[in-house]
Design an enzyme around this catalytic site. Structure first.
Site, PDB file in Angstrom:
ATOM      1  N   MET A 267       0.854  -1.189   0.000  1.00  0.00           N
ATOM      2  CA  MET A 267       0.000   0.000   0.000  1.00  0.00           C
ATOM      3  C   MET A 267       0.895   1.246   0.000  1.00  0.00           C
ATOM      4  O   MET A 267       0.468   2.326   0.412  1.00  0.00           O
ATOM      5  CB  MET A 267      -0.927  -0.013   1.211  1.00  0.00           C
TER       6      MET A 267
ATOM      7  N   ALA B 283       4.176   3.829   0.875  1.00  0.00           N
ATOM      8  CA  ALA B 283       4.949   4.266   2.049  1.00  0.00           C
ATOM      9  C   ALA B 283       6.039   3.231   2.322  1.00  0.00           C
ATOM     10  O   ALA B 283       6.155   2.676   3.414  1.00  0.00           O
ATOM     11  CB  ALA B 283       4.038   4.480   3.259  1.00  0.00           C
ATOM     12  N   LEU B 284       6.823   2.992   1.292  1.00  0.00           N
ATOM     13  CA  LEU B 284       7.753   1.857   1.303  1.00  0.00           C
ATOM     14  C   LEU B 284       8.906   2.061   2.286  1.00  0.00           C
ATOM     15  O   LEU B 284       9.385   3.169   2.472  1.00  0.00           O
ATOM     16  CB  LEU B 284       8.312   1.645  -0.110  1.00  0.00           C
ATOM     17  N   HIS B 285       9.300   0.970   2.919  1.00  0.00           N
ATOM     18  CA  HIS B 285      10.421   1.006   3.871  1.00  0.00           C
ATOM     19  C   HIS B 285      11.327  -0.190   3.605  1.00  0.00           C
ATOM     20  O   HIS B 285      11.079  -0.990   2.687  1.00  0.00           O
ATOM     21  CB  HIS B 285       9.888   1.013   5.308  1.00  0.00           C
TER      22      HIS B 285
ATOM     23  N   HIS C 255       9.909  -3.650   2.843  1.00  0.00           N
ATOM     24  CA  HIS C 255       9.469  -3.897   1.460  1.00  0.00           C
ATOM     25  C   HIS C 255      10.683  -4.179   0.567  1.00  0.00           C
ATOM     26  O   HIS C 255      10.631  -5.052  -0.298  1.00  0.00           O
ATOM     27  CB  HIS C 255       8.736  -2.666   0.897  1.00  0.00           C
TER      28      HIS C 255
ATOM     29  N   SER D 231       4.669   0.823   7.577  1.00  0.00           N
ATOM     30  CA  SER D 231       4.400   2.137   6.970  1.00  0.00           C
ATOM     31  C   SER D 231       3.775   3.079   7.991  1.00  0.00           C
ATOM     32  O   SER D 231       3.832   4.294   7.838  1.00  0.00           O
ATOM     33  CB  SER D 231       3.456   1.974   5.781  1.00  0.00           C
ATOM     34  N   ARG D 232       3.149   2.509   9.019  1.00  0.00           N
ATOM     35  CA  ARG D 232       2.500   3.354  10.033  1.00  0.00           C
ATOM     36  C   ARG D 232       3.511   4.026  10.960  1.00  0.00           C
ATOM     37  O   ARG D 232       3.177   5.016  11.615  1.00  0.00           O
ATOM     38  CB  ARG D 232       1.541   2.521  10.887  1.00  0.00           C
TER      39      ARG D 232
HETATM   40  O1  PAF Z   1      -0.163  -5.766   3.741  1.00  0.00           O
HETATM   41  C1  PAF Z   1      -0.560  -4.857   2.967  1.00  0.00           C
HETATM   42  O2  PAF Z   1       0.123  -3.882   2.719  1.00  0.00           O
HETATM   43  C2  PAF Z   1      -1.944  -4.964   2.356  1.00  0.00           C
HETATM   44  O3  PAF Z   1      -2.817  -5.610   3.221  1.00  0.00           O
HETATM   45  C3  PAF Z   1      -1.938  -5.661   0.976  1.00  0.00           C
HETATM   46  C4  PAF Z   1      -1.445  -7.083   1.095  1.00  0.00           C
HETATM   47  C5  PAF Z   1      -1.044  -4.879   0.020  1.00  0.00           C
HETATM   48  C6  PAF Z   1      -3.353  -5.687   0.386  1.00  0.00           C
HETATM   49  O4  PAF Z   1      -3.853  -4.415   0.211  1.00  0.00           O
END
Ligand code: PAF
Length: 282
Positions: A30, A32-34, A37, A187-188
């Site tokens: 979703m 807000a990559l860290h 990821h 991401s939070r």
């Molecule tokens: O874990 C997440 O970031 C989300 O739940 C996902 C798997 C991308 C589905 O929206």
């Protein structure tokens, strides 16, 4: 690195890649990559020819509209980060590309996996996750899809999902990535205040302390001990702590060597809800 926002175009491109024998590894995100990821991208690159990252803040998995609205959206910065990695293709659609105007989450029978822990506090959340992943798997047709174990319940449910939908994708779980002080990457975390960020490593420290208690305490005793620890904490609020079987996600009454179990925790640090887990059976 190619970037697609239209599903037909992304699908056509990937179909062609697969026709020439390429194996596709997908990391659904979703944004807000860290670093967590990035580690999934590195793993996917080792096991596939082409690495695809999807970035989509999925509305149907948010039971709280304010949480959806406040979820970080950092597409420009994410694309810049991705361009320095082994990511080959990004799929970043708008909501209208993935959902009809009045579309709601499809309902799946996850055999009770969705009713435990997160499921008790986030109504319909896993149906939303299942709905978007089913769509993403059919557009991006990956051979392998990579998920972090921080969302361990999600990982088990995604394995169940592909079993239900019969989509030919192999689901790969990857170890949790932690900050130097033990906080699970999420991401939070970027939304934590300085004070809550300083307190947040207490969550992992408590999991580690709980792990040490396994040899001479029952799951119930450990749970009570964790509840008391958080009751005394001045700015973290425990939502749940559960010691559960990894396969069924049901809470266990005693430790027996034949099954694998994990401690799962959800905590509010101010407005930000953080989750974590730790394997206890090793
Ligand atoms: O874990 C997440 O970031 C989300 O739940 C996902 C798997 C991308 C589905 O929206």
């Amino acid at each position: 690195m190619k970037v697609f926002a239209v599903k037909e175009l992304a699908n056509l491109h990937i179909q062609n890649l697969k026709k020439s024998g390429n194996r596709i590894g997908l990391i659904p995100t979703m944004g807000a990559l860290h670093q967590g990821h990035i580690s999934l991208i590195e793993r996917a690159k080792e096991e596939n020819d082409v690495v695809v990252v999807s970035i989509f803040v999925n509305p149907t998995q948010f039971n709280n509209p304010e949480d959806l609205q406040k979820y970080p959206r950092t597409l420009e910065a994410d694309l810049e980060k991705l361009s320095a990695t082994d990511c080959d293709l990004v799929f970043a659609p708008q909501a209208e590309e993935m959902y009809q105007a009045d579309e709601t989450a499809e309902l799946f029978d996850f055999a009770g996996l969705d009713k435990e822990m997160e499921g008790k506090f986030r109504d319909n959340h896993f149906n939303g996750v299942g709905t978007i992943l089913k769509k993403l798997f059919s557009v991006l047709i990956p051979n392998n899809a990579y998920f972090g174990e921080k969302d361990f319940q999600q990982l088990q449910i995604v394995k169940k999902l592909v079993n239900i939908t019969q989509q030919p994708v192999n689901i790969v779980g990857c170890p949790i990535h932690r900050e130097a002080d033990g906080l699970a990457m999420s991401s939070r975390n970027m939304r934590l205040t300085t004070e809550h960020r300083a307190s947040a490593p207490f969550i992992y420290q408590t999991l580690l302390a709980a792990q040490k208690k396994v040899t001479n305490h029952t799951p119930k005793e450990i749970e009570q001990w964790v509840v008391e620890k958080f009751n005394k904490h001045n700015n973290l609020v425990l939502e749940y702590f559960s010691i559960a079987d990894e396969a069924t996600l049901k809470p266990i009454d005693n430790f027996n060597n034949s099954s694998k179990y994990r401690a799962f925790i959800a905590v509010f640090a101010g407005e930000i809800r953080l989750i974590d887990n730790l394997e206890l059976s090793n």
